[in-house]
Design a protein around this motif. Sequence first.
Motif, PDB file in Angstrom:
ATOM      1  N   ALA A 138      14.264  -7.166 -14.664  1.00  0.00           N
ATOM      2  CA  ALA A 138      14.651  -7.524 -16.034  1.00  0.00           C
ATOM      3  C   ALA A 138      13.578  -8.337 -16.749  1.00  0.00           C
ATOM      4  O   ALA A 138      13.511  -8.359 -17.972  1.00  0.00           O
ATOM      5  N   GLY A 139      12.702  -9.002 -16.004  1.00  0.00           N
ATOM      6  CA  GLY A 139      11.735  -9.944 -16.580  1.00  0.00           C
ATOM      7  C   GLY A 139      10.542  -9.297 -17.267  1.00  0.00           C
ATOM      8  O   GLY A 139      10.590  -8.153 -17.714  1.00  0.00           O
ATOM      9  N   ALA A 140       9.451 -10.071 -17.321  1.00  0.00           N
ATOM     10  CA  ALA A 140       8.251  -9.685 -18.069  1.00  0.00           C
ATOM     11  C   ALA A 140       7.343  -8.742 -17.295  1.00  0.00           C
ATOM     12  O   ALA A 140       6.240  -8.426 -17.736  1.00  0.00           O
ATOM     13  N   ILE A 141       7.798  -8.287 -16.130  1.00  0.00           N
ATOM     14  CA  ILE A 141       6.928  -7.504 -15.242  1.00  0.00           C
ATOM     15  C   ILE A 141       6.507  -6.176 -15.864  1.00  0.00           C
ATOM     16  O   ILE A 141       7.344  -5.425 -16.362  1.00  0.00           O
ATOM     17  N   GLN A 142       5.196  -5.907 -15.801  1.00  0.00           N
ATOM     18  CA  GLN A 142       4.683  -4.631 -16.302  1.00  0.00           C
ATOM     19  C   GLN A 142       4.121  -3.753 -15.185  1.00  0.00           C
ATOM     20  O   GLN A 142       4.231  -2.543 -15.226  1.00  0.00           O
ATOM     21  N   GLU A 143       3.507  -4.413 -14.186  1.00  0.00           N
ATOM     22  CA  GLU A 143       2.927  -3.633 -13.085  1.00  0.00           C
ATOM     23  C   GLU A 143       3.423  -4.156 -11.749  1.00  0.00           C
ATOM     24  O   GLU A 143       3.469  -5.368 -11.509  1.00  0.00           O
ATOM     25  N   ILE A 144       3.791  -3.219 -10.890  1.00  0.00           N
ATOM     26  CA  ILE A 144       4.241  -3.568  -9.542  1.00  0.00           C
ATOM     27  C   ILE A 144       3.213  -3.047  -8.547  1.00  0.00           C
ATOM     28  O   ILE A 144       2.914  -1.852  -8.526  1.00  0.00           O
ATOM     29  N   ILE A 145       2.663  -3.980  -7.743  1.00  0.00           N
ATOM     30  CA  ILE A 145       1.677  -3.580  -6.737  1.00  0.00           C
ATOM     31  C   ILE A 145       2.365  -3.533  -5.382  1.00  0.00           C
ATOM     32  O   ILE A 145       2.864  -4.548  -4.901  1.00  0.00           O
ATOM     33  N   LEU A 146       2.399  -2.361  -4.783  1.00  0.00           N
ATOM     34  CA  LEU A 146       3.025  -2.235  -3.468  1.00  0.00           C
ATOM     35  C   LEU A 146       1.980  -2.514  -2.388  1.00  0.00           C
ATOM     36  O   LEU A 146       1.189  -1.640  -2.037  1.00  0.00           O
ATOM     37  N   ALA A 147       1.955  -3.752  -1.880  1.00  0.00           N
ATOM     38  CA  ALA A 147       0.934  -4.153  -0.903  1.00  0.00           C
ATOM     39  C   ALA A 147       1.524  -4.103   0.503  1.00  0.00           C
ATOM     40  O   ALA A 147       1.653  -5.117   1.175  1.00  0.00           O
ATOM     41  N   LEU A 148       1.870  -2.882   0.930  1.00  0.00           N
ATOM     42  CA  LEU A 148       2.465  -2.727   2.264  1.00  0.00           C
ATOM     43  C   LEU A 148       1.427  -2.214   3.243  1.00  0.00           C
ATOM     44  O   LEU A 148       0.383  -1.693   2.842  1.00  0.00           O
ATOM     45  N   ASN A 149       1.700  -2.375   4.524  1.00  0.00           N
ATOM     46  CA  ASN A 149       0.746  -1.937   5.547  1.00  0.00           C
ATOM     47  C   ASN A 149       0.546  -0.425   5.498  1.00  0.00           C
ATOM     48  O   ASN A 149       1.502   0.320   5.293  1.00  0.00           O
ATOM     49  N   PRO A 150      -0.697   0.022   5.714  1.00  0.00           N
ATOM     50  CA  PRO A 150      -0.954   1.466   5.746  1.00  0.00           C
ATOM     51  C   PRO A 150      -0.493   2.079   7.066  1.00  0.00           C
ATOM     52  O   PRO A 150      -1.272   2.663   7.802  1.00  0.00           O
ATOM     53  N   THR A 151       0.793   1.908   7.376  1.00  0.00           N
ATOM     54  CA  THR A 151       1.386   2.463   8.599  1.00  0.00           C
ATOM     55  C   THR A 151       2.495   3.433   8.196  1.00  0.00           C
ATOM     56  O   THR A 151       2.843   3.527   7.025  1.00  0.00           O
ATOM     57  N   THR A 152       3.060   4.131   9.171  1.00  0.00           N
ATOM     58  CA  THR A 152       4.150   5.067   8.886  1.00  0.00           C
ATOM     59  C   THR A 152       5.306   4.334   8.201  1.00  0.00           C
ATOM     60  O   THR A 152       5.862   4.816   7.211  1.00  0.00           O
ATOM     61  N   GLU A 153       5.665   3.151   8.730  1.00  0.00           N
ATOM     62  CA  GLU A 153       6.758   2.382   8.156  1.00  0.00           C
ATOM     63  C   GLU A 153       6.412   1.927   6.744  1.00  0.00           C
ATOM     64  O   GLU A 153       7.258   1.964   5.853  1.00  0.00           O
ATOM     65  N   GLY A 154       5.167   1.485   6.559  1.00  0.00           N
ATOM     66  CA  GLY A 154       4.727   1.042   5.251  1.00  0.00           C
ATOM     67  C   GLY A 154       4.799   2.188   4.240  1.00  0.00           C
ATOM     68  O   GLY A 154       5.285   2.016   3.114  1.00  0.00           O
ATOM     69  N   GLU A 155       4.332   3.357   4.667  1.00  0.00           N
ATOM     70  CA  GLU A 155       4.349   4.541   3.786  1.00  0.00           C
ATOM     71  C   GLU A 155       5.785   4.917   3.411  1.00  0.00           C
ATOM     72  O   GLU A 155       6.086   5.229   2.258  1.00  0.00           O
ATOM     73  N   ALA A 156       6.669   4.896   4.409  1.00  0.00           N
ATOM     74  CA  ALA A 156       8.070   5.236   4.157  1.00  0.00           C
ATOM     75  C   ALA A 156       8.683   4.239   3.173  1.00  0.00           C
ATOM     76  O   ALA A 156       9.490   4.601   2.313  1.00  0.00           O
ATOM     77  N   THR A 157       8.268   2.972   3.281  1.00  0.00           N
ATOM     78  CA  THR A 157       8.785   1.939   2.389  1.00  0.00           C
ATOM     79  C   THR A 157       8.267   2.149   0.975  1.00  0.00           C
ATOM     80  O   THR A 157       9.000   1.956  -0.003  1.00  0.00           O
ATOM     81  N   VAL A 158       6.993   2.552   0.860  1.00  0.00           N
ATOM     82  CA  VAL A 158       6.403   2.833  -0.456  1.00  0.00           C
ATOM     83  C   VAL A 158       7.204   3.938  -1.157  1.00  0.00           C
ATOM     84  O   VAL A 158       7.594   3.798  -2.317  1.00  0.00           O
ATOM     85  N   LEU A 159       7.480   5.012  -0.407  1.00  0.00           N
ATOM     86  CA  LEU A 159       8.244   6.126  -0.986  1.00  0.00           C
ATOM     87  C   LEU A 159       9.636   5.658  -1.423  1.00  0.00           C
ATOM     88  O   LEU A 159      10.117   5.981  -2.504  1.00  0.00           O
ATOM     89  N   TYR A 160      10.259   4.860  -0.564  1.00  0.00           N
ATOM     90  CA  TYR A 160      11.587   4.332  -0.855  1.00  0.00           C
ATOM     91  C   TYR A 160      11.572   3.455  -2.107  1.00  0.00           C
ATOM     92  O   TYR A 160      12.428   3.577  -2.991  1.00  0.00           O
ATOM     93  N   LEU A 161      10.565   2.582  -2.209  1.00  0.00           N
ATOM     94  CA  LEU A 161      10.491   1.668  -3.355  1.00  0.00           C
ATOM     95  C   LEU A 161      10.165   2.401  -4.646  1.00  0.00           C
ATOM     96  O   LEU A 161      10.683   2.061  -5.717  1.00  0.00           O
ATOM     97  N   GLU A 162       9.304   3.413  -4.547  1.00  0.00           N
ATOM     98  CA  GLU A 162       8.944   4.181  -5.738  1.00  0.00           C
ATOM     99  C   GLU A 162      10.198   4.827  -6.352  1.00  0.00           C
ATOM    100  O   GLU A 162      10.377   4.836  -7.559  1.00  0.00           O
ATOM    101  N   ARG A 163      11.069   5.331  -5.450  1.00  0.00           N
ATOM    102  CA  ARG A 163      12.306   5.945  -5.932  1.00  0.00           C
ATOM    103  C   ARG A 163      13.253   4.869  -6.495  1.00  0.00           C
ATOM    104  O   ARG A 163      13.856   5.030  -7.541  1.00  0.00           O
ATOM    105  N   LEU A 164      13.325   3.733  -5.768  1.00  0.00           N
ATOM    106  CA  LEU A 164      14.217   2.642  -6.171  1.00  0.00           C
ATOM    107  C   LEU A 164      13.858   2.085  -7.550  1.00  0.00           C
ATOM    108  O   LEU A 164      14.725   1.741  -8.354  1.00  0.00           O
TER     109      LEU A 164
END
Lengths: 201, 201
Positions: A138-164
């Motif tokens: 809801a706030g002033a946020i314009q850009e979200i940087i997904l700084a997760l580990n470049p691992t299988t779990e990290g990648e799966a989380t990136v996909l999940y967050l992108e959809r969320l």
Amino acid sequence: MYPKSIQKLIEIFSRFPTVGPRTAGRFVFYLLKLSDGEMNELIAALQGLKKEIKQCSFCFNSFEAADDEQKTGLCAICRDNTRDQALLCIVEKESDLETLEKTKQYRGRYFILGGVNDILKKEGIQNIKAQELKDRMAGAIQEIILALNPTTEGEATVLYLERLLAPYGKKITRLGRGLPVGGELEYADEETLRSALEGRR
Amino acid sequence: MYPKSIQKLIEIFSRFPTVGPRTAGRFVFYLLKLSDGEMNELIAALQGLKKEIKQCSFCFNSFEAADDEQKTGLCAICRDNTRDQALLCIVEKESDLETLEKTKQYRGRYFILGGVNDILKKEGIQNIKAQELKDRMAGAIQEIILALNPTTEGEATVLYLERLLAPYGKKITRLGRGLPVGGELEYADEETLRSALEGRR
């Protein structure tokens, strides 16, 4: 059989991350050799931990309760108005935030996810602070940087967050991929090299 | 920088055996997530440890203070008159005593040396309870079993103890060497095979 109080402590230490019963046993025998002063130092540090440490109500970073003079409930980073409120960097855990802060390159705010999407475990997604993250949109946020580990779990989380986060229409970026500085081409794996080629400049 | 109380605890955990600063950090963040009940359980177990555990005045084994009704200062093994007082098994540390006890094959008493002769460190020999061991020689002991690890340090300690105990004229033996049960010949190292050949029967 070890005495009961030793067994109890071995059992508790075995629940610590990376610790098995054998290492837990070594911890207990190490503790038995400590002086009373050293043991009291450990107990005092443990007792102080929960009392002196608060969790930031925005990013879930830990901070010294005494620092929060204005009772804002916010950590020093979130309290800092000179930081860019339009940037939100999402990390898995507190130590990742620390690592990024040390570079002094990022001047936005953070959000500690508290976990990653472990696709092999059913409870994977439950450990992620998904609702809390949506509340921040809801706030002033314009850009979200997904700084997760470049691992299988990290990648799966990136996909999940992108959809969320898609419904909020914010710009979503990830950390760049490529060769680690100081690393040698010879030792880089294929996936890293592919990323390095794609990210060439 | 982490808050002071977190840094303090990381520093304390880093002194635990096998623990470096990174693992110590993981411990602290694990502890921050514990419920108050779980944290109090850990603190109570630590507080109980020194109060409830005594060290045997003969063998230096740990035992539940409450078990020592007669205030003998001796652990259950040393208090047990049915055990063979003529046998003394020397081990490096408490967990080695536990491992031997589990076999139920040994019915004598023990002596925990508290360390091994680390030939690479000057202080190596100081960690060994040499004087206490010599004091035990006055008793009914006829045979001393040196149950030390088959490592360089263990070997150095065996040589050191053989010299230390020679004046008392007791029989000194070591644990047998050879192929570990369930192990395969193919994977045995040369030294083990040589011992297995020498110890053939």
